[in-house]
Design an enzyme around this catalytic site. Sequence first.
Site, PDB file in Angstrom:
ATOM      1  N   GLN A   1     -39.120   0.662  48.128  1.00 23.74           N
ATOM      2  CA  GLN A   1     -38.897   1.078  49.676  1.00 23.74           C
ATOM      3  C   GLN A   1     -38.628   2.358  49.552  1.00 23.74           C
ATOM      4  OE1 GLN A   1     -38.166  -1.816  48.767  1.00 23.74           O
ATOM      5  NE2 GLN A   1     -37.822  -3.548  50.190  1.00 23.74           N
TER       6      GLN A   1
ATOM      7  N   ASP B   1     -27.836  -4.197  56.069  1.00 25.14           N
ATOM      8  CA  ASP B   1     -28.347  -5.263  56.664  1.00 25.14           C
ATOM      9  C   ASP B   1     -27.447  -6.290  57.330  1.00 25.14           C
ATOM     10  OD1 ASP B   1     -30.338  -4.458  54.504  1.00 25.14           O
ATOM     11  OD2 ASP B   1     -31.453  -5.410  56.009  1.00 25.14           O
TER      12      ASP B   1
ATOM     13  N   LYS C   1     -29.675  -3.337  50.690  1.00 25.79           N
ATOM     14  CA  LYS C   1     -30.663  -3.605  49.385  1.00 25.79           C
ATOM     15  C   LYS C   1     -30.149  -3.863  48.150  1.00 25.79           C
ATOM     16  CE  LYS C   1     -34.207  -3.857  49.686  1.00 25.79           C
ATOM     17  NZ  LYS C   1     -34.757  -5.696  49.725  1.00 25.79           N
TER      18      LYS C   1
HETATM   19  O1  MRU Z   1     -35.935  -5.628  52.428  1.00 28.76           O
HETATM   20  P1  MRU Z   1     -36.012  -4.567  53.371  1.00 28.76           P
HETATM   21  O2  MRU Z   1     -36.884  -3.464  53.069  1.00 28.76           O
HETATM   22  O3  MRU Z   1     -36.070  -4.927  54.572  1.00 28.76           O
HETATM   23  O4  MRU Z   1     -34.274  -3.842  53.178  1.00 28.76           O
HETATM   24  C1  MRU Z   1     -34.033  -2.998  54.014  1.00 28.76           C
HETATM   25  C2  MRU Z   1     -32.801  -2.121  53.653  1.00 28.76           C
HETATM   26  O5  MRU Z   1     -31.851  -2.902  52.835  1.00 28.76           O
HETATM   27  C3  MRU Z   1     -32.110  -1.181  54.623  1.00 28.76           C
HETATM   28  O6  MRU Z   1     -31.378  -0.461  53.915  1.00 28.76           O
HETATM   29  C4  MRU Z   1     -31.684  -1.917  55.885  1.00 28.76           C
HETATM   30  O7  MRU Z   1     -32.431  -2.860  56.448  1.00 28.76           O
HETATM   31  C5  MRU Z   1     -30.997  -0.793  56.824  1.00 28.76           C
HETATM   32  S1  MRU Z   1     -32.154  -0.205  57.813  1.00 28.76           S
HETATM   33  C6  MRU Z   1     -31.799   0.921  58.745  1.00 28.76           C
END
Ligand code: MRU
Length: 347
Positions: free
Chosen positions: A198, A239, A250
């Site tokens: 990502q 999250d 993440k």
């Molecule tokens: O697995 P993902 O791509 O959904 O993980 C996203 C993250 O860990 C982001 O850092 C988190 O959701 C914050 S988004 C503003």
Amino acid sequence: MAFEVRPIEWREDGLVLLDQRLLPNEVKHVVCRSAEEVADAIREMVVRGAPAIGIAAAYGVVLAAMASGDKSRKEFIRDISRATEQIASARPTAVNLFWALERMKDVLTRNETENAPVLREVLLREAHAILEEDRQTCRRIGLHGAELIRDGDAVLTHCNAGGLATSGYGTALAAVFAATEQGKRVQVYVDETRPLLQGSRLTAWELLQAGIETTVLCDNMAGVVMKEGKVNIVITGADRIARNGDTANKVGTYSLALLARAHGIPFYVAAPKSTFDMSLESGERIPIEQRSPREVTHFGGVRTAPEGVKVYCPAFDVTPSCLITGIITEKGIVRAPFEDNLRRLFG
Ligand code: MRU
């Protein structure tokens, strides 16, 4: 800012999602026409990032309401609860998903005497409100976060907490965007963020579109970049944040926080109120999503680990609040003691 991404848009014929699995090579959209399709899009990460999956979930409920046709009120409510359960099972860690679904349920409860056509309207209005509030929230997070960034600073970030992960402006990246809009020169180091990249696929793409100087690093390079004195501040998204400030984000965020502490670099988390789970005493109780071993054994569709090897693939880790310098919210920056200060923030 000239560039602002639109990962989620409501159209008469359904929910239009920018397919984040294909970026940066292809800019394509997926149209979801049912709650089931929204649940699949969240699970398969067509849409991802905590606030974004909350917004998509809310529109998923609207799609279920539309599909429910001319049924009786009782059947309508039953269809909505079935859809809500389906969407809730898509991903377990980001609390924004459950927060948005709760808001949709609450609005139904508040309008319990209304018939199905009215309820459909009410649900659509609530989903629009969730999207619009996120837009404003991200702007406010950006302004508070920008106070921490000085002219000439280099920010390091992990995963994608940008426009793609929200309604369009981001949380961690909002701080960078706002600082840039204020005329500060800012550069960003971006962890590539294995296994799904990502960072290199999404964050680097967004930052370049916005004209911001961006350097991509493999995750294991963050330490050396800090040691060489190239990083002034680390800002990541979140999250789910427990009431003591422990933060799930993440996988790899925890290692980054330890590295930042070892090098005396401030480590900030940026997140809206909808990412806080005040029912949890600490991060130990945050459910951590385990993803397919294939995400680790394969790279770009090619096997890179031997057949039969065991794999551990948590999608998130928890950074204890003692490693966090502050949490940037739409209401301001919260610092230790987190429990007291967060309680004050939440009234
Ligand atoms: O697995 P993902 O791509 O959904 O993980 C996203 C993250 O860990 C982001 O850092 C988190 O959701 C914050 S988004 C503003």
